[in-house]
Design a protein around this motif. Structure first.
Motif, PDB file in Angstrom:
ATOM      1  N   GLU A 729      -5.039  -2.011   9.431  1.00 44.77           N
ATOM      2  CA  GLU A 729      -4.727  -2.672   8.165  1.00 44.77           C
ATOM      3  C   GLU A 729      -5.321  -1.920   6.985  1.00 44.77           C
ATOM      4  OE1 GLU A 729      -3.939  -7.263   9.463  1.00 44.77           O
ATOM      5  OE2 GLU A 729      -5.991  -6.755   8.864  1.00 44.77           O
ATOM      6  N   GLY A 730      -6.492  -1.325   7.171  1.00 41.23           N
ATOM      7  CA  GLY A 730      -7.100  -0.542   6.091  1.00 41.23           C
ATOM      8  C   GLY A 730      -6.268   0.676   5.743  1.00 41.23           C
ATOM      9  N   LEU A 731      -5.793   1.382   6.752  1.00 44.08           N
ATOM     10  CA  LEU A 731      -5.014   2.594   6.512  1.00 44.08           C
ATOM     11  C   LEU A 731      -3.633   2.257   5.935  1.00 44.08           C
ATOM     12  CD1 LEU A 731      -5.107   5.619   6.690  1.00 44.08           C
ATOM     13  CD2 LEU A 731      -4.442   5.489   9.082  1.00 44.08           C
ATOM     14  N   VAL A 732      -3.010   1.176   6.421  1.00 47.10           N
ATOM     15  CA  VAL A 732      -1.722   0.763   5.861  1.00 47.10           C
ATOM     16  C   VAL A 732      -1.865   0.445   4.377  1.00 47.10           C
ATOM     17  CG1 VAL A 732       0.024  -1.070   5.890  1.00 47.10           C
ATOM     18  CG2 VAL A 732      -0.714  -0.015   8.031  1.00 47.10           C
ATOM     19  N   ARG A 733      -2.909  -0.310   4.024  1.00 44.51           N
ATOM     20  CA  ARG A 733      -3.130  -0.653   2.613  1.00 44.51           C
ATOM     21  C   ARG A 733      -3.334   0.599   1.772  1.00 44.51           C
ATOM     22  NH1 ARG A 733      -6.431  -4.873   4.670  1.00 44.51           N
ATOM     23  NH2 ARG A 733      -8.272  -3.568   4.323  1.00 44.51           N
ATOM     24  N   GLU A 734      -4.153   1.509   2.274  1.00 42.13           N
ATOM     25  CA  GLU A 734      -4.471   2.725   1.522  1.00 42.13           C
ATOM     26  C   GLU A 734      -3.225   3.584   1.305  1.00 42.13           C
ATOM     27  OE1 GLU A 734      -7.416   5.211  -0.375  1.00 42.13           O
ATOM     28  OE2 GLU A 734      -7.499   3.158   0.378  1.00 42.13           O
ATOM     29  N   LEU A 735      -2.426   3.740   2.347  1.00 44.14           N
ATOM     30  CA  LEU A 735      -1.220   4.572   2.241  1.00 44.14           C
ATOM     31  C   LEU A 735      -0.194   3.930   1.315  1.00 44.14           C
ATOM     32  CD1 LEU A 735      -0.899   5.619   5.990  1.00 44.14           C
ATOM     33  CD2 LEU A 735      -1.431   7.146   4.080  1.00 44.14           C
ATOM     34  N   ARG A 736      -0.014   2.628   1.426  1.00 38.96           N
ATOM     35  CA  ARG A 736       0.932   1.953   0.530  1.00 38.96           C
ATOM     36  C   ARG A 736       0.473   2.033  -0.920  1.00 38.96           C
ATOM     37  NH1 ARG A 736       1.781  -3.377   4.284  1.00 38.96           N
ATOM     38  NH2 ARG A 736       3.381  -2.521   5.708  1.00 38.96           N
ATOM     39  N   ALA A 737      -0.824   1.913  -1.124  1.00 35.65           N
ATOM     40  CA  ALA A 737      -1.353   2.004  -2.490  1.00 35.65           C
ATOM     41  C   ALA A 737      -1.059   3.370  -3.103  1.00 35.65           C
ATOM     42  CB  ALA A 737      -2.858   1.735  -2.490  1.00 35.65           C
ATOM     43  N   LYS A 738      -0.938   4.385  -2.270  1.00 36.23           N
ATOM     44  CA  LYS A 738      -0.612   5.736  -2.751  1.00 36.23           C
ATOM     45  C   LYS A 738       0.890   5.958  -2.876  1.00 36.23           C
ATOM     46  CE  LYS A 738      -4.811   7.955  -0.986  1.00 36.23           C
ATOM     47  NZ  LYS A 738      -5.374   9.016  -0.129  1.00 36.23           N
ATOM     48  N   GLY A 739       1.676   4.918  -2.561  1.00 39.87           N
ATOM     49  CA  GLY A 739       3.116   5.005  -2.752  1.00 39.87           C
ATOM     50  C   GLY A 739       3.904   5.503  -1.566  1.00 39.87           C
ATOM     51  N   PHE A 740       3.288   5.584  -0.395  1.00 41.68           N
ATOM     52  CA  PHE A 740       3.999   6.078   0.781  1.00 41.68           C
ATOM     53  C   PHE A 740       4.755   4.945   1.481  1.00 41.68           C
ATOM     54  CE2 PHE A 740       0.377   9.140   0.546  1.00 41.68           C
ATOM     55  CZ  PHE A 740       1.141  10.250   0.209  1.00 41.68           C
ATOM     56  N   ASP A 741       5.855   5.302   2.098  1.00 43.25           N
ATOM     57  CA  ASP A 741       6.597   4.398   2.965  1.00 43.25           C
ATOM     58  C   ASP A 741       5.949   4.472   4.346  1.00 43.25           C
ATOM     59  OD1 ASP A 741       8.456   2.771   4.162  1.00 43.25           O
ATOM     60  OD2 ASP A 741       9.995   4.330   4.315  1.00 43.25           O
ATOM     61  N   VAL A 742       5.387   3.366   4.815  1.00 40.74           N
ATOM     62  CA  VAL A 742       4.608   3.367   6.054  1.00 40.74           C
ATOM     63  C   VAL A 742       5.403   2.701   7.165  1.00 40.74           C
ATOM     64  CG1 VAL A 742       2.429   2.732   7.147  1.00 40.74           C
ATOM     65  CG2 VAL A 742       2.487   3.243   4.696  1.00 40.74           C
ATOM     66  N   LEU A 743       5.622   3.432   8.251  1.00 42.30           N
ATOM     67  CA  LEU A 743       6.312   2.904   9.429  1.00 42.30           C
ATOM     68  C   LEU A 743       5.291   2.573  10.507  1.00 42.30           C
ATOM     69  CD1 LEU A 743       9.318   5.409   9.721  1.00 42.30           C
ATOM     70  CD2 LEU A 743       9.177   3.275   8.414  1.00 42.30           C
ATOM     71  N   THR A 744       5.422   1.401  11.100  1.00 40.98           N
ATOM     72  CA  THR A 744       4.483   0.960  12.130  1.00 40.98           C
ATOM     73  C   THR A 744       5.248   0.339  13.292  1.00 40.98           C
ATOM     74  OG1 THR A 744       4.222  -1.212  11.098  1.00 40.98           O
ATOM     75  CG2 THR A 744       2.674   0.507  10.417  1.00 40.98           C
ATOM     76  N   HIS A 745       4.553   0.115  14.388  1.00 38.63           N
ATOM     77  CA  HIS A 745       5.161  -0.503  15.572  1.00 38.63           C
ATOM     78  C   HIS A 745       5.106  -2.024  15.485  1.00 38.63           C
ATOM     79  CE1 HIS A 745       5.722   3.057  18.129  1.00 38.63           C
ATOM     80  NE2 HIS A 745       4.585   3.510  17.630  1.00 38.63           N
TER      81      HIS A 745
END
Length: 772
Positions: A729-745
């Motif tokens: 959850e920490g990494l998803v939040r950080e990546l989204r905050a930087k504007g990346f589209d995050v794909l997860t399982h």
């Protein structure tokens, strides 16, 4: 074969305006009440024609002379299907009218090319539950009550079309009343293949370890008395046997642990009802929905303090695995006065569940005091599914009962391919046209029974869906038994795939993304293309190939695989590599650390690894959380538990370029600072929090650099380390905050249980590029 249902009144060939449609429906449309729904819809609109199961799904012909009725039928069919039905494709064509009257449900038609989907096993529905507990109902307290909306499916299916003669219910001849229900399209049990009652269906027995009937009274009541007295009872469920004890009885849980040889790994607990679950765990809306869903998985929930469960149910773990009673037998059992029952698979770790009565009486006699069993055979062994809610979505940890064999929809059609999975948490995956069929959880193939089950599962999966693979795809690890099996199949081509590449593509495939993307792949280990052990990888690619953009720096792993269960060995290797002395650390007290350090310095049986999982182990050991573990991931779980939340400034880390141009994420500075913090008696909570913050920052930073280097904006997360809630959850939040589209399982596990999907998709792409 199914009988022909009574026709409804309906319009026949009544005039020049008469039209007839043929509809081919594929998806999960057998065994879920789809045909009676079609029948009732046709009757409501006054249509003539028929519906029947075929090997390709369901075929419907409808006819009417009324303007717009056929179009209304098609619209309602697509939008109003039963809740358990899932339409994948609906193809409509207009054909010549025929002279028929009324609407009928015809017998199933066999076919050569199977596209239909056998439904998963479905938890007891509310209607059947009411009947089960109604003293005036003829199925009162009948442990095998079911209907079109619930009950066993996949685990009893031997072949398709999904009709009773093709299931393990074929030896139970329905009585007149059950047969009448089965033939009546207006009945909830119309064509419910496991339909039965106390007169004609399966029976329950309670036996002792010698196979003798324990009591003439109701077997459920007698079994409950044994459980209240602290005994272990083996209970036959949908996909195999469970071992049950009263989860509030500390002594009983301890007995089960001792007999099963399961020292500390958490047990799953069945709660009597939703109110009971809330007494011992915190639940949000997604978790509530998951517990009460037709799939009824185990959900990993955060514990409440001061619960009534025995402390040894899930020692040292912040979460407890809760599931609800999903069969009528379970409902009856918990209603005998239990708030909670331990329900753990009756098998050795990572082996398939025990399924047959004879096998259970033979292999479980040293563990169980009694056997609550029945005479309905289980054709396919299938564990309970395990899930966790993270970042607002339910995610699979172990995908089995309730979800398998529901297909995954792919973005394109192609050749039939079989991916044979990894070594541990093995699954296999068959691709047929635009669908991927990932098997139930098989286990650790190093166990003979699991390996045998692996072979049986391949035969069953390919036979059930009549898949003839053009290619086998395996891991490139030379010693994986799944890969060795694939290489031994002389009549099929074999393509080898790098472990972490399969992780990346698995994540892309389940998200309907073709890529390319930056993949953050963090797990325990996987064989790298350079012959070293990978596990902390930043890959850039898609099904066609990948670049290794970056990885954690390779560090020594004393003893190789043995270090997995002895984190102190990883700690010694990592400390020495960072230039830190091992003296003064409690974790090494009484252990041959000098011998291990000699191995490291002389490079004796010390493979280098970039594993993120081993990094977590090393930090847990340095903090004296765990020197040795009794189940996979235990040290990391307890390290994360110590943190509680993300906080503090990150430890130091650095980047360097390796000889092949890939970036190395240097963790030695971090290890050095952690060692210093331990030496200063800093709290384990503080160290763990800062460590997690460091990993989040390290990988979000490197993901940004990789995206910039390749002109991408999509980051995919895969690998078993992402079962860590704080990190994920920490990494998803950080990546989204930087504007990346995050794909997860969400649909398949991020751990090795999802590998087979990625393998198969890569194999299909390889076939497209290969000369024919």
């Amino acid at each position: 074969m199914d009988g022909v249902a009574q026709k409804t009144p309906g319009a026949g060939l009544n005039g020049p305006g008469t039209r007839r449609f043929r509809l081919q429906v594929s998806g999960m449309v057998q065994g879920v009440g789809f045909r009676p729904f079609v029948y009732r819809l046709a009757a409501e609109l006054g249509l003539s024609g028929f519906v029947r199961n075929t090997a390709c799904g369901v075929e419907i012909e409808v006819q009417s002379s009324e303007q717009g009725d056929l179009e209304r039928f098609v619209t309602a069919l697509d939008s109003g299907a039963p809740p358990l039905a899932k339409i994948v494709s609906l193809v409509t064509s207009e054909i010549s009218p025929v002279d028929d009257e009324g609407f009928a449900i015809h017998s199933s038609a066999a076919g050569a090319d199977v596209e239909t989907v056998v439904p998963p096993d479905i938890a007891l529905c509310d209607d059947c539950r009411r009947e089960l507990l109604d003293p005036d109902d003829r199925r009162y307290r009948y442990p095998f009550i079911n209907c079109t909306n619930c009950g066993p499916r996949y685990t009893i299916t031997e072949a398709i079309p999904y009709d009773r003669p093709q299931t393990t219910m074929n030896s139970f001849v329905m009585c007149e009343r059950c047969s009448s229900e089965y033939r009546d399209p207006a009945d909830r049990r119309f064509h419910a293949q496991p339909n039965a009652c106390p007169v004609c269906g399966p029976e329950l027995q309670l036996l002792d370890t010698g196979g003798n009937v324990i009591a003439a009274e109701d077997p459920v009541t007698a079994a409950a008395r044994l459980l209240r007295n602290g005994n272990v009872v083996a209970v036959k469920g949908l996909g195999g046997f469970h071992l049950a004890v009263d989860a509030c009885n500390e002594e009983a849980v301890a007995v089960l642990r001792r007999r099963k040889g399961r020292e500390e790994k958490p047990f799953a607990v069945m709660a009597a009802d939703f109110a009971a679950a809330e007494r011992v765990a915190y639940l949000d809306d997604e978790e509530r929905e998951a517990l009460l869903s037709p799939e009824a998985p185990i959900v990993l929930l955060l514990k409440r303090n001061g619960g009534i469960l025995a402390s040894s149910v899930a020692p040292g773990n912040p979460r407890i695995g809760i599931l609800m009673p999903y069969t009528p037998l379970h409902v009856l059992l918990v209603r005998e006065g239990f708030s909670f029952l331990v329900m753990t698979s009756a098998n050795a770790s990572e082996e398939p569940m025990t399924t047959s009565n004879e096998e259970a009486l033979g292999t479980l006699r040293e563990i169980a005091d009694a056997f609550l069993l029945h005479n309905r055979p289980i054709h396919v062994s299938c564990d309970d599914s395990v899930t966790i809610c993270l970042d607002g979505s339910l995610r699979q940890v172990r995908r089995s009962r309730g979800y398998v064999p529901a297909p995954l929809q792919l973005t394109s059609d192609g050749d039939s391919v079989l991916g044979v999975g990894a070594e541990i948490k093995n699954t296999v995956c068959a691709l047929k046209r635009s669908q991927g069929f990932v098997s139930h959880h098989i286990g650790d193939l190093k166990n003979y029974e699991a390996y045998r089950h692996f072979q049986q599962t391949i035969d069953h999966l390919l036979g059930l869906f009549r898949v003839k693979p053009d290619l086998l795809v395996c891991d490139m690890h030379p010693a994986y038994l799944s890969a060795q099996w694939a290489r031994q199949q002389k009549d099929l081509a074999v393509h080898e795939v790098q472990h972490h590449h399969a992780h990346l593509v698995s994540c892309l495939a389940e998200n309907g993304a073709d890529g390319p993307a930056v993949g953050l792949i963090l797990d325990g280990s996987g064989y790298g293309v350079d012959g070293t052990v990978w596990g902390g990888e930043v890959l850039v690619g898609d099904a066609a190939g990948f670049d290794r953009y970056a990885s954690l720096e390779p560090l020594p792993l004393p003893g190789g695989d043995s270090a997995v269960f002895h984190p102190w060995k990883s700690a010694a290797g990592y400390l020495d590599h960072a230039g830190c002395s091992c003296s003064g650390f409690k974790v090494f007290d009484g252990r041959p650390v000098d011998t291990v350090l000699e191995m490291v310095r002389r490079s004796i049986h010390c493979p280098l690894t970039s594993s993120c999982g081993r990094l977590f182990d090393a930090v847990a050991a340095i903090c004296n959380i765990r020197a040795d573990i009794s189940y996979e991931g235990q040290a990391a779980v307890e390290l994360t538990s110590a943190a509680g939340r993300l906080a503090g400034k990150p430890f130091s880390y650095d980047c360097d370029s390796s000889g092949n141009g890939a970036v190395r994420l240097l963790v030695s500075p971090m290890i050095s600072e952690i060692a210093h913090a331990v030496g200063q008696d800093r709290s384990t909570t503080e160290i763990s929090r800062r460590f997690h913050v460091t990993i989040v920052k390290m990988f979000s930073d490197i993901a940004g650099k990789a995206c910039a280097a390749y002109g991408l904006n999509t980051v995919a997360l895969s690998g078993g380390v992402f079962q860590n809630p704080l990190l994920f959850e920490g990494l998803v939040r950080e990546l989204r905050a930087k504007g990346f589209d995050v794909l997860t399982h969400r649909l398949v596990p991020c751990n090795d249980g999802g590998i087979s999907l990625g393998q198969a998709v890569i194999g299909r792409q390889w076939l497209k590029k290969s000369p024919k």
